[in-house]
Write an enzyme that holds these catalytic residues in place. Structure first.
Site, PDB file in Angstrom:
ATOM      1  CG  HIS A 180      -1.882   1.191   1.210  1.00  0.00           C
ATOM      2  ND1 HIS A 180      -3.147   1.122   0.653  1.00  0.00           N
ATOM      3  CD2 HIS A 180      -1.735   2.464   1.653  1.00  0.00           C
ATOM      4  CE1 HIS A 180      -3.740   2.283   0.776  1.00  0.00           C
ATOM      5  NE2 HIS A 180      -2.915   3.127   1.366  1.00  0.00           N
ATOM      6  CB  CYS A 181       2.088   3.392  -2.581  1.00  0.00           C
ATOM      7  SG  CYS A 181       3.128   4.840  -2.842  1.00  0.00           S
ATOM      8  N   PRO A 182       1.145   5.216   0.297  1.00  0.00           N
ATOM      9  CG  PRO A 182       2.376   6.173   2.029  1.00  0.00           C
ATOM     10  CD  PRO A 182       2.232   4.906   1.254  1.00  0.00           C
TER      11      PRO A 182
END
Length: 284
Positions: free
Chosen positions: A140-142
Protein backbone atom coordinates in the site's frame (compact mmCIF):
# COMPACT_ATOMS: atom_id res chain seq x y z
CA UNK A 1 -24.69 -6.99 3.99
CA UNK A 2 -25.31 -3.32 4.77
CA UNK A 3 -21.82 -3.05 6.34
CA UNK A 4 -20.33 -4.59 3.22
CA UNK A 5 -22.07 -2.09 0.96
CA UNK A 6 -20.93 0.75 3.21
CA UNK A 7 -17.32 -0.35 2.94
CA UNK A 8 -17.70 -0.66 -0.83
CA UNK A 9 -18.94 2.93 -1.03
CA UNK A 10 -15.95 4.11 1.00
CA UNK A 11 -13.68 3.12 -1.89
CA UNK A 12 -15.84 4.62 -4.65
CA UNK A 13 -16.44 8.17 -5.90
CA UNK A 14 -18.18 10.03 -8.75
CA UNK A 15 -21.09 7.63 -8.94
CA UNK A 16 -18.80 4.62 -8.45
CA UNK A 17 -16.97 5.39 -11.70
CA UNK A 18 -13.62 5.68 -9.89
CA UNK A 19 -11.90 3.83 -7.12
CA UNK A 20 -10.91 6.19 -4.31
CA UNK A 21 -9.57 5.33 -0.86
CA UNK A 22 -10.80 7.80 1.73
CA UNK A 23 -7.66 7.77 3.87
CA UNK A 24 -6.63 11.17 5.22
CA UNK A 25 -2.92 10.28 5.37
CA UNK A 26 -2.94 9.06 1.77
CA UNK A 27 -4.87 12.12 0.56
CA UNK A 28 -2.34 14.43 2.25
CA UNK A 29 0.58 12.53 0.68
CA UNK A 30 -1.06 12.69 -2.75
CA UNK A 31 -1.62 16.45 -2.42
CA UNK A 32 2.01 16.92 -1.32
CA UNK A 33 3.12 15.04 -4.43
CA UNK A 34 1.10 17.37 -6.67
CA UNK A 35 2.43 20.46 -4.85
CA UNK A 36 6.03 19.33 -5.28
CA UNK A 37 5.48 18.79 -9.00
CA UNK A 38 3.79 22.21 -9.17
CA UNK A 39 6.78 23.81 -7.41
CA UNK A 40 9.17 22.21 -9.91
CA UNK A 41 6.93 23.50 -12.72
CA UNK A 42 7.09 27.04 -11.32
CA UNK A 43 10.86 27.14 -10.83
CA UNK A 44 11.66 25.51 -14.18
CA UNK A 45 9.27 27.81 -16.08
CA UNK A 46 9.66 31.14 -14.25
CA UNK A 47 13.17 31.00 -12.83
CA UNK A 48 15.01 28.90 -15.43
CA UNK A 49 13.29 28.83 -18.84
CA UNK A 50 11.70 32.28 -19.28
CA UNK A 51 14.74 34.43 -18.30
CA UNK A 52 16.95 32.80 -20.93
CA UNK A 53 14.28 32.20 -23.60
CA UNK A 54 15.29 35.33 -25.52
CA UNK A 55 19.01 34.41 -25.38
CA UNK A 56 18.70 30.66 -26.10
CA UNK A 57 15.27 30.22 -27.73
CA UNK A 58 15.84 26.71 -29.12
CA UNK A 59 17.41 25.44 -25.90
CA UNK A 60 14.54 26.87 -23.86
CA UNK A 61 11.81 25.57 -26.17
CA UNK A 62 13.20 22.02 -26.30
CA UNK A 63 13.71 21.77 -22.54
CA UNK A 64 10.30 23.27 -21.83
CA UNK A 65 8.59 20.80 -24.14
CA UNK A 66 10.46 17.82 -22.65
CA UNK A 67 9.71 18.91 -19.09
CA UNK A 68 6.02 19.60 -19.70
CA UNK A 69 5.43 16.28 -21.49
CA UNK A 70 7.18 14.33 -18.72
CA UNK A 71 5.30 16.26 -16.02
CA UNK A 72 1.96 15.53 -17.70
CA UNK A 73 2.75 11.81 -18.02
CA UNK A 74 3.92 11.65 -14.40
CA UNK A 75 0.79 13.34 -13.01
CA UNK A 76 -1.55 11.33 -15.23
CA UNK A 77 0.17 8.07 -14.23
CA UNK A 78 -0.23 9.11 -10.59
CA UNK A 79 -3.95 9.75 -11.06
CA UNK A 80 -4.42 6.42 -12.85
CA UNK A 81 -2.58 4.56 -10.07
CA UNK A 82 -4.71 6.32 -7.45
CA UNK A 83 -8.14 6.08 -9.12
CA UNK A 84 -7.88 2.54 -10.54
CA UNK A 85 -9.25 -0.42 -8.63
CA UNK A 86 -6.03 -2.31 -7.73
CA UNK A 87 -7.80 -5.66 -7.90
CA UNK A 88 -10.17 -5.65 -4.95
CA UNK A 89 -11.94 -8.93 -4.24
CA UNK A 90 -15.75 -8.57 -3.91
CA UNK A 91 -16.76 -8.35 -0.27
CA UNK A 92 -19.28 -10.55 1.43
CA UNK A 93 -19.13 -13.37 -1.13
CA UNK A 94 -17.97 -16.00 1.37
CA UNK A 95 -21.49 -17.20 2.00
CA UNK A 96 -22.46 -20.84 2.43
CA UNK A 97 -24.31 -20.77 -0.89
CA UNK A 98 -21.32 -19.29 -2.74
CA UNK A 99 -18.96 -21.89 -1.31
CA UNK A 100 -21.34 -24.68 -2.31
CA UNK A 101 -21.47 -23.33 -5.86
CA UNK A 102 -17.70 -23.73 -6.15
CA UNK A 103 -18.18 -27.50 -6.34
CA UNK A 104 -15.27 -28.37 -4.10
CA UNK A 105 -13.74 -31.76 -4.63
CA UNK A 106 -12.28 -33.94 -1.92
CA UNK A 107 -8.94 -32.60 -0.75
CA UNK A 108 -9.71 -29.00 -1.71
CA UNK A 109 -10.33 -26.13 0.63
CA UNK A 110 -11.41 -22.54 0.13
CA UNK A 111 -9.76 -19.71 2.01
CA UNK A 112 -11.87 -16.95 3.50
CA UNK A 113 -10.83 -13.54 4.76
CA UNK A 114 -12.40 -12.97 8.19
CA UNK A 115 -11.93 -9.18 7.89
CA UNK A 116 -13.81 -8.48 4.67
CA UNK A 117 -15.78 -11.77 4.51
CA UNK A 118 -14.67 -12.74 1.01
CA UNK A 119 -13.48 -15.86 -0.73
CA UNK A 120 -9.76 -15.15 -0.80
CA UNK A 121 -8.06 -15.87 -4.13
CA UNK A 122 -4.55 -17.18 -4.40
CA UNK A 123 -1.87 -14.50 -3.85
CA UNK A 124 -4.43 -12.00 -2.50
CA UNK A 125 -3.70 -10.13 0.73
CA UNK A 126 -5.88 -8.00 2.97
CA UNK A 127 -5.07 -4.28 3.16
CA UNK A 128 -6.06 -2.64 6.43
CA UNK A 129 -6.17 0.82 4.80
CA UNK A 130 -8.31 -0.11 1.79
CA UNK A 131 -10.24 -2.59 3.98
CA UNK A 132 -10.25 -5.06 1.12
CA UNK A 133 -8.39 -8.11 -0.10
CA UNK A 134 -6.29 -7.12 -3.13
CA UNK A 135 -5.21 -9.50 -5.88
CA UNK A 136 -1.42 -9.74 -6.20
CA UNK A 137 -1.02 -6.95 -3.67
CA UNK A 138 2.52 -5.59 -3.74
CA UNK A 139 2.16 -2.92 -1.04
CA UNK A 140 0.00 0.00 0.00
CA UNK A 141 1.57 3.27 -1.14
CA UNK A 142 0.42 6.43 0.67
CA UNK A 143 1.93 8.63 -2.10
CA UNK A 144 -0.73 7.35 -4.51
CA UNK A 145 -3.30 6.78 -1.75
CA UNK A 146 -3.92 3.26 -2.98
CA UNK A 147 -2.68 -0.28 -2.99
CA UNK A 148 -0.39 -1.40 -5.79
CA UNK A 149 -1.96 -4.57 -7.11
CA UNK A 150 -2.90 -6.58 -10.16
CA UNK A 151 -4.86 -3.86 -11.97
CA UNK A 152 -2.78 -0.71 -11.37
CA UNK A 153 0.83 -1.87 -11.04
CA UNK A 154 1.63 -0.64 -14.56
CA UNK A 155 0.49 2.89 -13.69
CA UNK A 156 2.53 2.88 -10.47
CA UNK A 157 5.65 1.75 -12.35
CA UNK A 158 5.13 4.49 -14.94
CA UNK A 159 4.61 7.04 -12.16
CA UNK A 160 7.94 6.17 -10.53
CA UNK A 161 9.68 6.11 -13.93
CA UNK A 162 8.46 9.52 -15.07
CA UNK A 163 9.06 11.15 -11.69
CA UNK A 164 12.65 9.81 -11.75
CA UNK A 165 13.21 11.13 -15.29
CA UNK A 166 11.61 14.52 -14.64
CA UNK A 167 13.61 14.87 -11.42
CA UNK A 168 16.87 14.17 -13.25
CA UNK A 169 15.90 16.70 -15.92
CA UNK A 170 15.02 19.36 -13.31
CA UNK A 171 18.31 18.67 -11.51
CA UNK A 172 20.25 19.23 -14.76
CA UNK A 173 18.37 22.45 -15.53
CA UNK A 174 18.84 23.84 -12.01
CA UNK A 175 22.59 23.15 -11.96
CA UNK A 176 23.02 24.61 -15.45
CA UNK A 177 21.09 27.75 -14.50
CA UNK A 178 23.08 28.17 -11.30
CA UNK A 179 26.36 27.99 -13.21
CA UNK A 180 25.04 30.42 -15.82
CA UNK A 181 24.03 32.92 -13.14
CA UNK A 182 27.39 32.72 -11.39
CA UNK A 183 29.36 33.24 -14.60
CA UNK A 184 27.06 35.96 -15.99
CA UNK A 185 24.73 38.75 -14.92
CA UNK A 186 22.14 37.82 -12.29
CA UNK A 187 19.69 40.35 -13.76
CA UNK A 188 19.76 38.54 -17.10
CA UNK A 189 19.42 35.01 -15.74
CA UNK A 190 16.62 35.61 -13.22
CA UNK A 191 13.83 38.07 -12.53
CA UNK A 192 14.36 37.55 -8.78
CA UNK A 193 17.14 38.87 -6.57
CA UNK A 194 20.26 36.68 -6.26
CA UNK A 195 19.40 35.37 -2.73
CA UNK A 196 15.85 34.41 -3.73
CA UNK A 197 17.09 32.79 -6.94
CA UNK A 198 19.69 30.76 -5.03
CA UNK A 199 17.12 29.54 -2.50
CA UNK A 200 14.64 28.54 -5.22
CA UNK A 201 17.30 26.70 -7.22
CA UNK A 202 18.80 24.97 -4.18
CA UNK A 203 15.43 23.71 -3.03
CA UNK A 204 14.71 22.42 -6.55
CA UNK A 205 18.11 20.66 -6.61
CA UNK A 206 17.40 19.05 -3.24
CA UNK A 207 13.87 18.01 -4.25
CA UNK A 208 14.98 16.67 -7.63
CA UNK A 209 17.90 14.69 -6.21
CA UNK A 210 15.82 13.20 -3.38
CA UNK A 211 12.91 12.17 -5.61
CA UNK A 212 15.18 10.91 -8.39
CA UNK A 213 16.90 8.49 -6.01
CA UNK A 214 13.71 7.45 -4.20
CA UNK A 215 11.60 6.82 -7.31
CA UNK A 216 14.45 5.16 -9.19
CA UNK A 217 14.84 2.65 -6.35
CA UNK A 218 11.08 2.06 -6.35
CA UNK A 219 11.06 1.64 -10.13
CA UNK A 220 13.86 -0.93 -10.06
CA UNK A 221 12.20 -2.78 -7.16
CA UNK A 222 8.89 -2.97 -9.03
CA UNK A 223 10.46 -4.15 -12.27
CA UNK A 224 12.41 -6.82 -10.37
CA UNK A 225 9.23 -7.99 -8.62
CA UNK A 226 7.37 -8.23 -11.93
CA UNK A 227 10.30 -9.98 -13.62
CA UNK A 228 10.54 -12.57 -10.83
CA UNK A 229 6.75 -12.91 -10.44
CA UNK A 230 6.91 -12.26 -6.71
CA UNK A 231 5.23 -9.29 -5.08
CA UNK A 232 6.83 -7.13 -2.42
CA UNK A 233 4.59 -8.48 0.34
CA UNK A 234 5.37 -12.07 -0.71
CA UNK A 235 9.08 -11.32 -0.48
CA UNK A 236 8.65 -9.59 2.87
CA UNK A 237 6.68 -12.50 4.36
CA UNK A 238 8.95 -15.03 2.65
CA UNK A 239 5.89 -16.94 1.51
CA UNK A 240 6.33 -20.35 -0.04
CA UNK A 241 5.67 -20.41 -3.78
CA UNK A 242 2.40 -22.28 -4.38
CA UNK A 243 1.69 -20.84 -7.80
CA UNK A 244 3.17 -21.79 -11.14
CA UNK A 245 5.74 -19.20 -12.08
CA UNK A 246 5.81 -17.87 -15.64
CA UNK A 247 8.78 -16.78 -17.68
CA UNK A 248 10.07 -13.23 -17.02
CA UNK A 249 8.99 -12.07 -20.47
CA UNK A 250 5.47 -13.38 -19.91
CA UNK A 251 5.36 -11.67 -16.52
CA UNK A 252 6.24 -8.36 -18.15
CA UNK A 253 3.56 -8.87 -20.81
CA UNK A 254 0.99 -9.67 -18.13
CA UNK A 255 1.51 -6.25 -16.56
CA UNK A 256 2.38 -4.08 -19.57
CA UNK A 257 0.96 -6.02 -22.54
CA UNK A 258 2.81 -6.83 -25.75
CA UNK A 259 5.99 -4.79 -26.09
CA UNK A 260 5.26 -1.51 -27.86
CA UNK A 261 5.16 2.20 -27.15
CA UNK A 262 2.05 1.40 -25.13
CA UNK A 263 4.35 0.17 -22.37
CA UNK A 264 5.19 3.81 -21.66
CA UNK A 265 1.65 5.13 -21.98
CA UNK A 266 -0.63 5.57 -18.94
CA UNK A 267 -3.56 5.80 -21.38
CA UNK A 268 -3.46 2.09 -22.25
CA UNK A 269 -4.38 -0.38 -19.53
CA UNK A 270 -2.48 -3.52 -18.60
CA UNK A 271 -3.42 -6.93 -19.92
CA UNK A 272 -5.31 -8.40 -17.00
CA UNK A 273 -5.07 -12.15 -16.47
CA UNK A 274 -8.34 -14.05 -16.40
CA UNK A 275 -9.93 -14.02 -12.97
CA UNK A 276 -11.11 -17.58 -12.51
CA UNK A 277 -12.82 -18.83 -9.41
CA UNK A 278 -10.39 -21.75 -9.32
CA UNK A 279 -7.76 -19.29 -8.13
CA UNK A 280 -9.38 -19.50 -4.70
CA UNK A 281 -8.77 -23.23 -4.33
CA UNK A 282 -5.70 -24.98 -2.98
CA UNK A 283 -5.04 -28.71 -2.88
CA UNK A 284 -4.17 -29.89 0.64
Amino acid sequence: MSETLALDRNNQCCGRRFWFVKDICGIICAVITWLLVLYAEYVVLIVIILPISSIYPCYSAVNLMIFEVLAFLAVFSHLKAMLTDPGAVPQGNATKEAVQQLGLQEGQVVYKCPKCCCIKPERAHHCSVCQRCIRKMDHHCPWVNNCVGENNQKYFVLFTFYIAVISAHAFFLAISQFITCINGDWKECSSYSPPVTVVLLLFLVFEALLFAIFTLVMFCTQVQAIWNDETGIEQLKNESIRWQKQSPKRNMRTVFGQFSLGWFSPFSGPSFPSKKTEGCLYAV
